[in-house]
Motif scaffolding. Structure first.
Motif, PDB file in Angstrom:
ATOM      1  N   ASN A 169       0.827  -1.210   0.000  1.00 58.52           N
ATOM      2  CA  ASN A 169       0.000   0.000   0.000  1.00 58.52           C
ATOM      3  C   ASN A 169       0.863   1.262   0.000  1.00 58.52           C
ATOM      4  O   ASN A 169       0.535   2.246  -0.672  1.00 58.52           O
ATOM      5  N   ILE A 170       1.955   1.233   0.747  1.00 57.07           N
ATOM      6  CA  ILE A 170       2.870   2.371   0.760  1.00 57.07           C
ATOM      7  C   ILE A 170       3.474   2.564  -0.627  1.00 57.07           C
ATOM      8  O   ILE A 170       3.600   3.695  -1.124  1.00 57.07           O
ATOM      9  N   LYS A 171       3.852   1.472  -1.256  1.00 56.36           N
ATOM     10  CA  LYS A 171       4.420   1.546  -2.601  1.00 56.36           C
ATOM     11  C   LYS A 171       3.430   2.176  -3.581  1.00 56.36           C
ATOM     12  O   LYS A 171       3.798   3.026  -4.404  1.00 56.36           O
ATOM     13  N   ILE A 172       2.163   1.798  -3.472  1.00 56.08           N
ATOM     14  CA  ILE A 172       1.143   2.361  -4.358  1.00 56.08           C
ATOM     15  C   ILE A 172       0.931   3.841  -4.064  1.00 56.08           C
ATOM     16  O   ILE A 172       0.792   4.658  -4.981  1.00 56.08           O
ATOM     17  N   PHE A 173       0.923   4.210  -2.790  1.00 54.49           N
ATOM     18  CA  PHE A 173       0.773   5.611  -2.414  1.00 54.49           C
ATOM     19  C   PHE A 173       1.901   6.453  -3.005  1.00 54.49           C
ATOM     20  O   PHE A 173       1.668   7.541  -3.569  1.00 54.49           O
ATOM     21  N   ILE A 174       3.131   5.976  -2.898  1.00 49.28           N
ATOM     22  CA  ILE A 174       4.277   6.696  -3.439  1.00 49.28           C
ATOM     23  C   ILE A 174       4.146   6.841  -4.954  1.00 49.28           C
ATOM     24  O   ILE A 174       4.443   7.902  -5.528  1.00 49.28           O
ATOM     25  N   GLU A 175       3.665   5.808  -5.605  1.00 55.84           N
ATOM     26  CA  GLU A 175       3.499   5.863  -7.056  1.00 55.84           C
ATOM     27  C   GLU A 175       2.418   6.860  -7.457  1.00 55.84           C
ATOM     28  O   GLU A 175       2.549   7.562  -8.470  1.00 55.84           O
ATOM     29  N   ILE A 176       1.354   6.960  -6.662  1.00 56.03           N
ATOM     30  CA  ILE A 176       0.307   7.958  -6.930  1.00 56.03           C
ATOM     31  C   ILE A 176       0.909   9.359  -6.894  1.00 56.03           C
ATOM     32  O   ILE A 176       0.675  10.185  -7.773  1.00 56.03           O
ATOM     33  N   VAL A 177       1.695   9.613  -5.861  1.00 55.54           N
ATOM     34  CA  VAL A 177       2.304  10.942  -5.699  1.00 55.54           C
ATOM     35  C   VAL A 177       3.297  11.221  -6.818  1.00 55.54           C
ATOM     36  O   VAL A 177       3.293  12.292  -7.430  1.00 55.54           O
ATOM     37  N   ASP A 178       4.166  10.244  -7.128  1.00 56.91           N
ATOM     38  CA  ASP A 178       5.199  10.450  -8.135  1.00 56.91           C
ATOM     39  C   ASP A 178       4.617  10.627  -9.530  1.00 56.91           C
ATOM     40  O   ASP A 178       5.110  11.433 -10.323  1.00 56.91           O
ATOM     41  N   SER A 179       3.580   9.859  -9.846  1.00 52.48           N
ATOM     42  CA  SER A 179       3.003   9.918 -11.190  1.00 52.48           C
ATOM     43  C   SER A 179       1.965  11.018 -11.336  1.00 52.48           C
ATOM     44  O   SER A 179       1.675  11.465 -12.443  1.00 52.48           O
ATOM     45  N   GLY A 180       1.377  11.448 -10.201  1.00 50.65           N
ATOM     46  CA  GLY A 180       0.421  12.546 -10.241  1.00 50.65           C
ATOM     47  C   GLY A 180      -1.014  12.160 -10.485  1.00 50.65           C
ATOM     48  O   GLY A 180      -1.894  13.028 -10.560  1.00 50.65           O
ATOM     49  N   SER A 181      -1.294  10.857 -10.614  1.00 51.18           N
ATOM     50  CA  SER A 181      -2.685  10.443 -10.827  1.00 51.18           C
ATOM     51  C   SER A 181      -2.867   8.977 -10.460  1.00 51.18           C
ATOM     52  O   SER A 181      -1.920   8.188 -10.512  1.00 51.18           O
ATOM     53  N   PHE A 182      -4.112   8.623 -10.136  1.00 53.97           N
ATOM     54  CA  PHE A 182      -4.438   7.233  -9.809  1.00 53.97           C
ATOM     55  C   PHE A 182      -4.313   6.363 -11.058  1.00 53.97           C
ATOM     56  O   PHE A 182      -3.812   5.237 -10.997  1.00 53.97           O
ATOM     57  N   THR A 183      -4.775   6.898 -12.178  1.00 50.25           N
ATOM     58  CA  THR A 183      -4.761   6.121 -13.423  1.00 50.25           C
ATOM     59  C   THR A 183      -3.340   5.819 -13.861  1.00 50.25           C
ATOM     60  O   THR A 183      -3.021   4.686 -14.240  1.00 50.25           O
ATOM     61  N   GLN A 184      -2.467   6.824 -13.798  1.00 51.38           N
ATOM     62  CA  GLN A 184      -1.083   6.614 -14.206  1.00 51.38           C
ATOM     63  C   GLN A 184      -0.367   5.671 -13.249  1.00 51.38           C
ATOM     64  O   GLN A 184       0.460   4.855 -13.668  1.00 51.38           O
ATOM     65  N   ALA A 185      -0.680   5.783 -11.961  1.00 51.60           N
ATOM     66  CA  ALA A 185      -0.077   4.878 -10.981  1.00 51.60           C
ATOM     67  C   ALA A 185      -0.456   3.433 -11.279  1.00 51.60           C
ATOM     68  O   ALA A 185       0.378   2.526 -11.219  1.00 51.60           O
TER      69      ALA A 185
END
Length: 296
Positions: A6-22
C-alpha cells in the motif's frame, strides 16, 4: 506485506500525479489503487491526499508520510538486495540532470546501461532549472558547482573541465582578450542561477589563486542550448563545460580564449534525498562516475 504494498502504491500515486497513471505504471487495476490508499489512510488515521476532479494534492500529513516512507521502502529493497546482490535491477529510477549532460553524455551511452540492466525503467527529466526532489518525486539529481544547503546527501562524481570562448565574428569585432584586464572591453553572455536568481560570476585561475569577475553583458540566460546559440551569434564571451563547447570549437564556430587563465574545474555531484543510498541509485551513480572519468 500489504502495508508495504500500500505504501508503494501511495508513493506511485504521488510520483506519477494520478491514480490512473499509478495503476498503469504498476500494472494493476485502478480500483486496487484506490483501495490501497483507503487502507493506508485507515491504518494511519489521517487523510494523505486531497483529491479534486483535475489533480491530487498532498495534505501536510501526506507530505510527511511521503518524506518518511520513501526511504523506508528503499531500505527494504536494499535489504533484499544485500541477500541477493546479483538480482537484476527492476522498477523505476527518476532522475533529473542538466540538459547538456543528458544530451551529450548520458543519453548516447544509455544503450550500454540498459544492456546491463534491461529491467530498469529510467524516467529522465533534463532541465537547467533547479528541481525539488521531494515535490517532484525524484530519486536523484545531478548538479554542477557549489551546492546550496538542502535536505539531501551529495555524492561527488568527479570534476568537469571548463572553457572560455567566443565566436570568430565577436573576436574580429572586439579583439581577442589576452589578460583578465582586457575583459573590461568585452561583453559576456551571462548565466543566472535559477534558484537564487543571482548572475553567476566568471571565474579564472591565476598565479595567486582563483579570481571572480563580473562581466558586463546585454543577455542573461538559464538554458544551456540557448546559451550556445547566443555565443555562436556573437553576443559575447561564453564560459561553460568543455565537453559542451568543444564540438563547436572543433568546427570553428567558437574559439577558445584566455588559455593562460583557465576556469577552475567544477564539481559534478549526485544528490539524493535521504541518508540511505538505494541500490538502484548506487549502481546508476557508479555508471555515471565512469562517464565523468572518460571526460578527463
Amino acid at each position: 506485506m500489504n502495508l508495504f504494498e500500500n505504501i508503494k502504491i501511495f508513493i506511485e500515486i504521488v510520483d506519477s500525479g494520478s491514480f490512473t497513471q499509478a495503476a498503469e505504471n504498476l500494472q494493476i487495476h485502478r480500483p486496487a489503487v484506490t483501495k490501497a490508499l483507503q487502507q493506508l489512510e485507515q491504518e494511519s488515521g489521517v487523510r494523505l491526499l486531497q483529491r479534486t476532479t483535475r489533480r491530487i494534492n498532498l495534505t501536510s500529513e501526506g507530505e510527511e508520510f511521503y518524506r518518511r516512507s520513501k526511504p523506508l521502502l528503499a531500505q527494504a529493497d536494499d535489504l533484499l538486495e544485500s541477500f541477493a546482490p546479483h538480482r537484476p535491477l527492476h522498477g523505476q529510477l527518476r532522475v533529473d540532470m542538466p540538459i547538456a549532460f543528458a544530451r551529450l553524455i548520458v543519453v548516447p551511452r544509455l544503450p550500454e546501461f540498459y544492456q546491463a540492466h534491461p529491467d530498469l525503467e529510467i524516467i529522465l527529466s533534463s532541465s537547467d532549472l533547479r528541481r525539488d526532489m521531494l515535490r517532484d518525486g525524484l530519486d536523484c539529481v545531478l548538479r554542477m558547482g557549489t551546492l546550496d544547503d538542502g535536505d539531501y546527501v551529495a555524492k561527488s562524481l568527479g570534476d568537469i573541465k571548463m572553457s572560455t570562448c567566443a565566436s570568430p565574428g565577436y573576436l574580429a569585432k572586439y579583439g581577442v582578450p589576452r589578460t583578465l584586464d582586457d575583459l573590461r572591453h568585452h561583453q559576456g553572455v551571462n548565466w543566472i542561477n535559477s534558484s537564487s536568481r543571482q548572475v553567476m560570476p566568471w571565474v579564472f585561475q591565476t598565479a595567486t589563486g582563483s579570481e571572480e569577475i563580473s562581466l558586463p553583458g546585454k543577455l542573461i540566460l538559464d538554458n544551456s542550448e540557448v546559451y550556445i546559440s547566443a555565443g555562436i551569434a556573437g553576443l559575447g564571451l561564453l564560459q561553460g563545460m568543455n565537453f559542451f563547447l568543444q564540438p563547436y570549437i572543433d568546427n570553428g564556430q567558437l574559439v577558445e580564449v584566455l588559455p593562460n587563465f583557465p576556469c577552475p574545474h567544477r564539481r559534478l555531484s549526485l544528490l539524493y534525498p535521504h541518508r540511505h543510498l538505494s541500490h538502484k541509485v548506487r549502481v546508476f551513480a557508479q555508471w555515471l562516475e565512469g562517464l565523468v572519468e572518460g571526460l578527463r
